[in-house]
Scaffold this active site. Structure first.
Site, PDB file in Angstrom:
ATOM      1  N   TRP A 186      11.748  -7.274 -50.009  1.00 14.00           N
ATOM      2  CA  TRP A 186      11.408  -7.159 -48.113  1.00 14.00           C
ATOM      3  C   TRP A 186      10.547  -6.607 -48.179  1.00 14.00           C
ATOM      4  CZ3 TRP A 186       9.119  -2.278 -46.547  1.00 14.00           C
ATOM      5  CH2 TRP A 186       9.153  -1.851 -45.864  1.00 14.00           C
ATOM      6  N   GLU A 225      15.425  -9.521 -47.411  1.00 11.07           N
ATOM      7  CA  GLU A 225      15.953  -8.089 -46.432  1.00 11.07           C
ATOM      8  C   GLU A 225      15.496  -8.336 -44.761  1.00 11.07           C
ATOM      9  OE1 GLU A 225      14.747  -4.696 -47.836  1.00 11.07           O
ATOM     10  OE2 GLU A 225      16.376  -4.054 -46.376  1.00 11.07           O
ATOM     11  N   LYS A 227      14.250  -7.337 -41.252  1.00  9.75           N
ATOM     12  CA  LYS A 227      13.918  -5.778 -40.694  1.00  9.75           C
ATOM     13  C   LYS A 227      13.406  -6.331 -39.048  1.00  9.75           C
ATOM     14  CE  LYS A 227      11.785  -1.513 -40.967  1.00  9.75           C
ATOM     15  NZ  LYS A 227      11.323  -0.762 -42.084  1.00  9.75           N
ATOM     16  N   ASP A 258      20.661  -4.790 -43.759  1.00 16.66           N
ATOM     17  CA  ASP A 258      20.599  -3.054 -43.783  1.00 16.66           C
ATOM     18  C   ASP A 258      21.277  -2.621 -42.941  1.00 16.66           C
ATOM     19  OD1 ASP A 258      18.749  -0.418 -43.264  1.00 16.66           O
ATOM     20  OD2 ASP A 258      17.751  -1.015 -45.660  1.00 16.66           O
ATOM     21  N   HIS A 261      18.158  -1.893 -39.539  1.00 13.48           N
ATOM     22  CA  HIS A 261      17.871  -2.422 -39.600  1.00 13.48           C
ATOM     23  C   HIS A 261      17.754  -3.259 -37.870  1.00 13.48           C
ATOM     24  CE1 HIS A 261      14.915  -2.978 -43.163  1.00 13.48           C
ATOM     25  NE2 HIS A 261      15.235  -2.022 -42.763  1.00 13.48           N
ATOM     26  N   HIS A 285      22.114  -2.793 -47.597  1.00 16.42           N
ATOM     27  CA  HIS A 285      21.311  -2.453 -47.230  1.00 16.42           C
ATOM     28  C   HIS A 285      22.268  -0.923 -46.557  1.00 16.42           C
ATOM     29  CE1 HIS A 285      17.528  -2.925 -49.590  1.00 16.42           C
ATOM     30  NE2 HIS A 285      18.148  -2.555 -50.649  1.00 16.42           N
ATOM     31  N   ASP A 293      13.713   6.546 -36.800  1.00 18.52           N
ATOM     32  CA  ASP A 293      14.018   5.955 -38.281  1.00 18.52           C
ATOM     33  C   ASP A 293      15.268   5.095 -38.730  1.00 18.52           C
ATOM     34  OD1 ASP A 293      12.925   6.997 -40.808  1.00 18.52           O
ATOM     35  OD2 ASP A 293      15.282   7.678 -40.922  1.00 18.52           O
ATOM     36  N   ASP A 295      16.164   5.037 -42.195  1.00 18.28           N
ATOM     37  CA  ASP A 295      16.555   5.779 -42.790  1.00 18.28           C
ATOM     38  C   ASP A 295      17.272   7.214 -43.787  1.00 18.28           C
ATOM     39  OD1 ASP A 295      15.637   3.202 -45.123  1.00 18.28           O
ATOM     40  OD2 ASP A 295      14.081   3.875 -43.896  1.00 18.28           O
ATOM     41  N   ASP A 325      20.035   2.673 -49.690  1.00 17.68           N
ATOM     42  CA  ASP A 325      18.926   2.481 -49.090  1.00 17.68           C
ATOM     43  C   ASP A 325      18.781   3.667 -47.614  1.00 17.68           C
ATOM     44  OD1 ASP A 325      15.971   2.674 -48.586  1.00 17.68           O
ATOM     45  OD2 ASP A 325      15.789   0.953 -47.410  1.00 17.68           O
TER      46      ASP A 325
END
Ligand code: RNT
Ligand code: ZN
Length: 412
Positions: A186, A225, A227, A258, A261, A285, A293, A295, A325
């Site tokens: 990533w 990965e 995003k 993810d 994402h 992920h 955010d 995460d 993640d």
């Protein structure tokens, strides 16, 4: 006494699920085999050992200053060992390149070697864990807004070298531990404001990737990965979904999905059955997006539940590498791990317990009310096994008994 109660409740649950054609023993067996790749970076807010108090850059941010951030390799390991005692199952560990055992020396990213990770490999062996690996493009003087897509050949070469070395390290981990290591790539490359060079950056990125993957590592499972956007890089991300998915398909490697994402109403769950038809495996992920955010600590929400369902219903567990993640610096970090691990496990348990054979029969017969009703019932049934107080268990049992029975549903 407590064990006896658990046994009793389990016996009831087993009976209830059996009525729906679900074998709970089998579900638990399958759950035991699900190995999550635990991300080392929740221990220290993505600090690493190059400069643990340095700034986190690259469009990601850990907020909060709850005491107890791990500052040394020993502390990271101690936290992970503690986590292991608090969760079931046998898990992997995912390391970022900045977590090497550098012995206090400054080893630049284009200088890292398997030797810097030998103590991790030894630790993993001692703790019966397998390892996965990630190259690190962020938090470095050469990070900027562009790394592998940087028009400056010298900067690009630096990051190409770093990434090739990262894959070599993953290869050594996989070789010594007897289990291929997933290497996740990533990079944050993107632009805060409108760019007029999309094609140029993506062309450079593709060239860099081609150079990186020209090196073959037999003990590595490669993943790229995508995003949607990073903080401070809101207008453009070089590694978009289309870019990496196309690249993964063309090169027979994995796409990393993810869950933080994508657009807010886009479901990662729906991507599984599409992506798996065109790539060998998937890397996940598991995360939780909240506003800007991507995460937050994983919780048992609809997004994770449906993701687990899609994987189980597609019979795809052996082809999905499940990594976590997230990073939250505002709460107890070991607690953050455990919540996310357990939430992910609960989602898979729920999926394994869903009465899929009956649901599919209903769908084949065009009985869509029955399908929806049973999907809803299955949620309560799940609640009955999770619920801990006897009052809530009784309430759930009443709800279950007074709900439409399967014979009523069959009446159509
Ligand atoms: C960032 C990506 C990436 C990182 C880790 C630290 O948005 O999700 O996977 O979180 O590499
Ligand atoms: Zn991620």
């Amino acid at each position: 006494m407590k064990e006896k109660l658990i046994e009793q409740h389990y016996a009831t649950a087993r009976e209830r699920y059996a009525e729906l054609g679900v074998d709970t023993d089998k579900a638990l067996e399958a759950l035991k085999k699900i190995s999550l790749s635990l991300h080392c970076w929740q221990t220290d807010d993505v600090g690493g050992f190059e400069n643990p108090d340095g700034e986190l850059t690259g469009g990601i941010q850990a907020t909060g200053n709850y005491p107890g951030k791990a500052r040394t390799i020993e502390q990271v390991r101690a936290d992970l060992e503690k986590v292991k005692t608090l969760v079931g199952g046998n898990h992997r560990l995912s390391l970022h390149a900045i977590y090497g055992d550098f012995g206090g020396r400054h080893i630049d990213r284009d200088q890292i070697e398997p030797a810097h990770f030998q103590s991790w490999i030894d630790w993993a062996k001692a703790n019966d864990m397998k390892l996965d690996f990630n190259s690190t493009s962020f938090s470095h003087p050469k990070s900027g807004d562009l790394t592998l897509a940087n028009p400056d050949r010298a900067i690009r070469d630096f990051w190409i070298e770093h990434t090739v070395r990262s894959r070599a390290i993953a290869d050594e981990m996989g070789r010594q531990l007897g289990s291929p290591a997933c290497h996740n790539l990533w990079v944050h490359d993107g632009s805060k404001d409108i760019t007029v060079e999309r094609m140029r950056y993506r062309t450079l990125m593709k060239q860099s990737l081609d150079e990186i993957f020209a090196h073959k590592y037999p003990n590595v499972k490669d993943a790229v990965e995508c995003k949607l956007f990073g903080m401070g890089l809101e207008s453009f991300t070089v590694g978009s979904l289309e870019f990496y998915l196309a690249y993964a398909v063309q090169n027979g490697i994995m796409a990393t999905l993810d869950t933080g994402h994508f657009h807010p109403t886009e479901e990662t769950a729906d991507k599984i059955s599409s992506v798996l038809l065109f790539t060998p495996e998937i890397m996940l992920h598991v995360s939780r997006p909240v506003r800007w955010d991507s995460d937050h600590v994983v919780i048992l929400n609809d997004s994770i539940l449906s993701l687990a369902q899609e994987i189980v219903w597609a019979d795809a567990l052996p082809r999905v590498n499940i990594g976590l993640d997230y990073f939250d610096a505002s709460i107890n970090r070991i607690g953050a791990y455990v919540i996310g691990i357990r939430a992910t496990q609960k989602a898979f348990l729920a999926a394994l317990l869903s009465p899929i054979a009956q649901l599919r029969r209903y769908e084949d017969e065009g009985k869509y009310f029955q399908r929806l009703a049973l999907l809803e019932e299955a949620k309560l049934c799940r609640g009955a096994t999770y619920s801990t107080t006897s009052a809530s268990r009784a309430a759930l049992r009443r709800a279950w008994i007074s709900s439409p029975t399967s014979s009523a549903m069959n009446a159509g």
